[in-house]
Enzyme design. Structure first.
Site, PDB file in Angstrom:
ATOM      1  N   TRP A 107       0.859  -1.196   0.000  1.00 23.09           N
ATOM      2  CA  TRP A 107       0.000   0.000   0.000  1.00 23.09           C
ATOM      3  C   TRP A 107       0.892   1.242   0.000  1.00 23.09           C
ATOM      4  O   TRP A 107       2.028   1.183   0.500  1.00 23.09           O
ATOM      5  CB  TRP A 107      -0.872  -0.021   1.259  1.00 23.09           C
ATOM      6  CG  TRP A 107      -2.062   0.893   1.166  1.00 23.09           C
ATOM      7  CD1 TRP A 107      -2.192   2.097   1.778  1.00 23.09           C
ATOM      8  CD2 TRP A 107      -3.264   0.660   0.446  1.00 23.09           C
ATOM      9  NE1 TRP A 107      -3.423   2.629   1.478  1.00 23.09           N
ATOM     10  CE2 TRP A 107      -4.102   1.782   0.654  1.00 23.09           C
ATOM     11  CE3 TRP A 107      -3.727  -0.372  -0.373  1.00 23.09           C
ATOM     12  CZ2 TRP A 107      -5.370   1.894   0.080  1.00 23.09           C
ATOM     13  CZ3 TRP A 107      -4.996  -0.260  -0.950  1.00 23.09           C
ATOM     14  CH2 TRP A 107      -5.795   0.865  -0.717  1.00 23.09           C
ATOM     15  N   ASP A 159      -0.118  11.807  -0.785  1.00 20.03           N
ATOM     16  CA  ASP A 159      -1.092  12.808  -0.330  1.00 20.03           C
ATOM     17  C   ASP A 159      -2.311  12.147   0.326  1.00 20.03           C
ATOM     18  O   ASP A 159      -2.346  10.921   0.491  1.00 20.03           O
ATOM     19  CB  ASP A 159      -1.514  13.718  -1.502  1.00 20.03           C
ATOM     20  CG  ASP A 159      -2.166  12.955  -2.647  1.00 20.03           C
ATOM     21  OD1 ASP A 159      -2.549  11.777  -2.466  1.00 20.03           O
ATOM     22  OD2 ASP A 159      -2.304  13.539  -3.735  1.00 20.03           O
ATOM     23  N   GLU A 162      -3.649   9.245  -1.283  1.00 12.27           N
ATOM     24  CA  GLU A 162      -2.700   8.125  -1.360  1.00 12.27           C
ATOM     25  C   GLU A 162      -2.031   8.054  -2.730  1.00 12.27           C
ATOM     26  O   GLU A 162      -1.775   6.985  -3.273  1.00 12.27           O
ATOM     27  CB  GLU A 162      -3.410   6.814  -1.021  1.00 12.27           C
ATOM     28  CG  GLU A 162      -4.408   7.010   0.107  1.00 12.27           C
ATOM     29  CD  GLU A 162      -4.859   5.749   0.789  1.00 12.27           C
ATOM     30  OE1 GLU A 162      -5.729   5.075   0.275  1.00 12.27           O
ATOM     31  OE2 GLU A 162      -4.298   5.448   1.873  1.00 12.27           O
ATOM     32  N   GLU A 314     -18.618   7.181  -1.002  1.00 11.68           N
ATOM     33  CA  GLU A 314     -17.359   7.930  -1.103  1.00 11.68           C
ATOM     34  C   GLU A 314     -17.480   8.970  -2.215  1.00 11.68           C
ATOM     35  O   GLU A 314     -17.165  10.124  -2.040  1.00 11.68           O
ATOM     36  CB  GLU A 314     -16.227   6.941  -1.414  1.00 11.68           C
ATOM     37  CG  GLU A 314     -14.869   7.578  -1.513  1.00 11.68           C
ATOM     38  CD  GLU A 314     -13.791   6.532  -1.769  1.00 11.68           C
ATOM     39  OE1 GLU A 314     -13.864   5.815  -2.786  1.00 11.68           O
ATOM     40  OE2 GLU A 314     -12.869   6.424  -0.946  1.00 11.68           O
TER      41      GLU A 314
HETATM   42  C1  BGC Z   1      -8.920   7.874  -0.113  1.00 12.39           C
HETATM   43  C2  BGC Z   1      -8.270   8.213   1.201  1.00 12.39           C
HETATM   44  C3  BGC Z   1      -8.949   7.485   2.346  1.00 12.39           C
HETATM   45  C4  BGC Z   1      -9.093   5.996   2.057  1.00 12.39           C
HETATM   46  C5  BGC Z   1      -9.982   5.303   3.072  1.00 12.39           C
HETATM   47  C6  BGC Z   1      -8.918   6.375  -0.274  1.00 12.39           C
HETATM   48  O1  BGC Z   1      -9.444   6.061  -1.490  1.00 12.39           O
HETATM   49  O2  BGC Z   1      -8.218   8.456  -1.170  1.00 12.39           O
HETATM   50  O3  BGC Z   1      -8.365   9.590   1.440  1.00 12.39           O
HETATM   51  O4  BGC Z   1      -8.193   7.659   3.507  1.00 12.39           O
HETATM   52  O5  BGC Z   1      -9.662   5.810   0.787  1.00 12.39           O
HETATM   53  O6  BGC Z   1     -11.212   5.939   3.174  1.00 12.39           O
END
Ligand code: BGC
Length: 359
Positions: A107, A159, A162, A314
């Site tokens: 990751w 960032d 990720e 999301e």
């Molecule tokens: C997002 C992150 C988040 C993670 C878990 C990722 O896809 O970009 O900001 O911390 O998902 O929610």
């Protein structure tokens, strides 16, 4: 969903592990971990909405987790002193199992914003409740975090999405700034104000040519997470000219007419739709600048995105930046995350902030 507020609180409580960790999304296997970044915002939202125990349990979970990995921070200090190369696996990870154990996989783990966000949430807990006991009890993990951040804040790292691990991101630095500043005010230990000043000077001396905060240093692009520079982390005031220019760019390049806000223009993750988080951050910013009408418009859009179960996803994929990528990601990881606890948390922050302002 009529009572989205109580539904959101219940969803978060139901998905807080007995350890105190919040799972990022219960229905999306890739997110069956606890991220310090998501968790800190979720704990903050719970705190604002009277769920103090839940917030406290999360803060304690982070405290125990960080203590468990103190040896990693010591090793980084040793390697820096001896001029040895640091590897991605040397750094503290972005996410842990719900029991607070590092996941050893590939990751994009070197992300530091969550460690700043945790300090910020802890300091907000102490400011809002007036209870200083956690800060006193958590001295060890606070010191480990501060030592860690002092060593790594200027290193390129992934960032908050990720991505872009070879760059330095103003929104990541904003979390560190907010955390260091907050903890400095409530801690009363070593004076950390020169560190937070150094961070803010660094951010403000690395703008785009036309005077905005950049997505990352050296980039000309924009990102919705740049809103953090003012709300909530306060590197600059919401009406600071650089912030205003940045917000104009966010409106122009990322916000959908009558809809929500995207993460950044080049986004292709699950097609690059409109994110609940980004939309809530823009609304939160407007609530702080008195542009309540626009804030309410964004808030209403967020509310409308909840499904019949009351879940907030999301991202909303009705008009994606790049539809081909929807199928590609679904093939890889299944349907996009829904519900996302962090989305519900940001909605809860807005509910609370809206109450405090005259409509
Ligand atoms: C997002 C992150 C988040 C993670 C878990 C990722 O896809 O970009 O900001 O911390 O998902 O929610």
């Amino acid at each position: 969903m009529k009572d989205l507020k109580n539904m959101s609180i219940k969803l978060i409580l139901d998905n807080q592990s007995s350890s105190g960790a919040y799972i990022a999304s219960p229905n999306f296997p890739i997110y069956h971990f606890s991220w310090l970044r998501d968790g800190s915002f979720i704990a903050y939202a719970m705190l604002l909405n009277g769920q103090i125990d839940s917030c406290r349990k999360f803060l304690k979970w982070v405290h125990e987790t960080i203590k468990r990995y103190k040896n990693k921070v010591d090793k980084i200090a040793f390697k820096i002193e001896k001029n040895q190369n640091l590897h991605t696996r040397d750094f503290l990870p972005a996410r842990y199992t719900l029991d607070g154990i590092e996941v050893k996989d590939d990751w994009s783990n070197f992300q530091i914003d969550g460690y700043g966000a945790w300090l910020w949430c802890l300091s907000e807990y102490s400011r809002i409740t007036g209870d200083k006991s956690l800060i006193l009890k958590f001295q060890e993990s606070i010191f480990i975090t501060i030592d860690y951040l002092k060593m790594v804040w200027k290193m390129p790292n992934y960032d908050c999405w990720e991505e872009n691990g070879n760059h330095i991101h103003p929104s990541t630095l904003a979390c560190i700034y907010g955390g260091i500043k907050g903890i400095n005010l409530s801690f009363g230990g070593e004076d950390l104000s020169s560190l937070s000043e150094e961070i803010s000077k660094f951010i403000l001396s690395n703008l785009t040519e036309d005077g905005r905060f950049p997505k990352y240093i050296g980039s000309d692009s924009v990102d919705s997470s740049l809103l953090w520079l003012s709300v909530p982390f306060g590197v600059v005031a919401p009406d600071h000219p650089v912030m205003q220019k940045t917000v104009l760019a966010i409106e122009e390049k990322l916000s959908e007419k009558g809809g929500g806000v995207r993460r950044y223009p080049e986004d292709t993750y699950y097609g690059g739709g409109q994110w609940i988080l980004s939309t809530c951050w823009l609304a939160w910013y407007y609530l702080k600048t008195g542009k309540t009408g626009r804030a309410v418009q964004l808030y209403e859009w967020v509310k409308e995105q909840s499904d019949e179960r009351g879940y907030l996803p999301e991202q909303v994929q009705t008009s994606t930046e790049d539809p081909d990528f929807v199928a590609e990601w679904e093939k890889r990881w299944g349907k996009a995350a829904n519900p996302l606890l962090w989305s519900h948390a940001m909605y809860l922050v807005l509910v609370k902030e809206l109450k405090g302002c005259s409509l």
